[in-house]
Motif scaffolding. Structure first.
Motif, PDB file in Angstrom:
ATOM      1  N   GLU A 189      -8.354  -4.561  -2.685  1.00  0.00           N
ATOM      2  CA  GLU A 189      -8.809  -4.201  -4.034  1.00  0.00           C
ATOM      3  C   GLU A 189      -7.913  -4.822  -5.101  1.00  0.00           C
ATOM      4  OE1 GLU A 189     -11.641  -2.680  -4.787  1.00  0.00           O
ATOM      5  OE2 GLU A 189     -12.001  -2.790  -2.624  1.00  0.00           O
ATOM      6  N   THR A 190      -6.599  -4.818  -4.850  1.00  0.00           N
ATOM      7  CA  THR A 190      -5.669  -5.405  -5.824  1.00  0.00           C
ATOM      8  C   THR A 190      -5.920  -6.901  -5.974  1.00  0.00           C
ATOM      9  OG1 THR A 190      -3.993  -3.766  -5.194  1.00  0.00           O
ATOM     10  CG2 THR A 190      -3.241  -5.668  -6.459  1.00  0.00           C
TER      11      THR A 190
ATOM     12  N   GLY B 284      -1.123  -0.073  -3.777  1.00  0.00           N
ATOM     13  CA  GLY B 284      -2.534   0.184  -3.564  1.00  0.00           C
ATOM     14  C   GLY B 284      -3.076  -0.697  -2.458  1.00  0.00           C
ATOM     15  N   ASP B 285      -4.349  -0.550  -2.165  1.00  0.00           N
ATOM     16  CA  ASP B 285      -5.002  -1.357  -1.142  1.00  0.00           C
ATOM     17  C   ASP B 285      -5.010  -2.821  -1.557  1.00  0.00           C
ATOM     18  OD1 ASP B 285      -7.928  -2.573  -0.255  1.00  0.00           O
ATOM     19  OD2 ASP B 285      -6.963  -1.406   1.316  1.00  0.00           O
TER      20      ASP B 285
ATOM     21  N   ASN C 254      -1.478  -6.106   6.576  1.00  0.00           N
ATOM     22  CA  ASN C 254      -2.304  -5.592   7.667  1.00  0.00           C
ATOM     23  C   ASN C 254      -2.965  -6.731   8.428  1.00  0.00           C
ATOM     24  OD1 ASN C 254      -4.250  -4.299   9.283  1.00  0.00           O
ATOM     25  ND2 ASN C 254      -4.567  -2.682   7.774  1.00  0.00           N
TER      26      ASN C 254
ATOM     27  N   HIS D 223      -6.748  -7.655   8.512  1.00  0.00           N
ATOM     28  CA  HIS D 223      -7.457  -8.180   7.341  1.00  0.00           C
ATOM     29  C   HIS D 223      -7.076  -9.622   6.987  1.00  0.00           C
ATOM     30  CE1 HIS D 223      -8.969  -4.211   6.866  1.00  0.00           C
ATOM     31  NE2 HIS D 223      -7.873  -3.684   6.356  1.00  0.00           N
TER      32      HIS D 223
ATOM     33  N   TYR E 200      -7.957 -11.545   3.517  1.00  0.00           N
ATOM     34  CA  TYR E 200      -6.927 -11.962   2.558  1.00  0.00           C
ATOM     35  C   TYR E 200      -7.082 -13.454   2.225  1.00  0.00           C
ATOM     36  CZ  TYR E 200      -4.376  -7.675   3.965  1.00  0.00           C
ATOM     37  OH  TYR E 200      -3.998  -6.383   4.233  1.00  0.00           O
TER      38      TYR E 200
ATOM     39  N   ILE F 127       0.816  -1.212   0.000  1.00  0.00           N
ATOM     40  CA  ILE F 127       0.000   0.000   0.000  1.00  0.00           C
ATOM     41  C   ILE F 127       0.851   1.265   0.000  1.00  0.00           C
ATOM     42  CG2 ILE F 127      -0.210   0.160   2.533  1.00  0.00           C
ATOM     43  CD1 ILE F 127      -3.189   0.985   1.999  1.00  0.00           C
TER      44      ILE F 127
END
Length: 215
Positions: A116-117, A112-113, A139, A142, A146, A86
């Motif tokens: 979303e990726t 990026g996040d 992170n 999450h 994931y 990110i």
């Protein structure tokens, strides 16, 4: 434990010069050097790629690119890594390290996040093929998200690795600490243990590394 770590490193194959450079730069340029995988876990990642014959690898959480480099050094017969990060502020350090190791051409860095990726990458799996190995080290809030997203993206017999699953021993505390990271790691560990689609175990290396093999 520090003496044991030094002994292990002294009696293992030497760390690649590019990895030493990444470690040094990480200590000089960031305040979170302990997030680095380090020589012992790094050597394990390289060896796992070599032993498994993995060719398509996905990494969630690049940081300064040390673990990515270790994974890429295992791709002796070629292959490719998609790595997600990110924070783009250290991209120059990341790519410089890969270039020093001669693996830059084997890696695609996606800024990026991650959630979303991953959704975007999932769409390409149908045409490009599934991943052989996934390394989750981003992170901690999450981890279950994931896992749910990458599971369909991993081939049968493929491996998912999740880092920091012992979380400084906080997952053993009673009552469990209320912070979001500890709560999520505990729930992730429970979820994986109950998932009959996989076989899994936690290796007590550094902060805990969970091996998850898709049946």
């Amino acid at each position: 434990m520090e003496d044991l770590a030094k002994y292990i490193i002294a009696h293992s194959s030497p760390e690649h010069e590019a990895l030493k450079w990444i470690r040094k730069q990480t200590n000089l340029r960031t305040n979170h050097a302990r997030m680095l995988s380090g020589p012992t876990q790094g050597a394990l990642l390289t060896t796992l790629v070599q032993l498994s014959g993995a060719k398509r690898i996905l990494e969630i959480g690049t940081f300064t690119g040390y673990a990515t480099c270790c994974l890429a050094l295992g791709l002796e017969g070629g292959g490719h890594i998609d790595t997600l990060e990110i924070n783009d502020e250290l991209n120059d350090l990341i790519t410089a390290g890969w270039e020093r190791a001669g693996v830059a051409s084997l890696v695609s860095l996606h800024n990026g996040d991650a959630l979303e990726t991953l959704k975007n990458l999932a769409a390409g799996c149908a045409s490009d093929g599934l991943y052989d190995l996934v390394f989750i080290d981003a992170n901690k809030r999450h981890y279950r998200a994931y896992y749910d997203l990458v599971f369909p993206m991993v081939r049968k017999g493929g491996l998912i690795l999740a880092d920091n699953t012992l979380w400084d021993g906080k997952i053993l505390q009673d009552p469990l600490p209320s912070d979001a990271q500890t709560q999520e790691i505990a729930r992730f560990n429970d979820m994986v243990a109950a998932d009959d689609r996989v076989s899994a175990f936690i290796l007590p290396l550094r902060d805990g590394l969970t091996f998850i093999r898709k049946k």
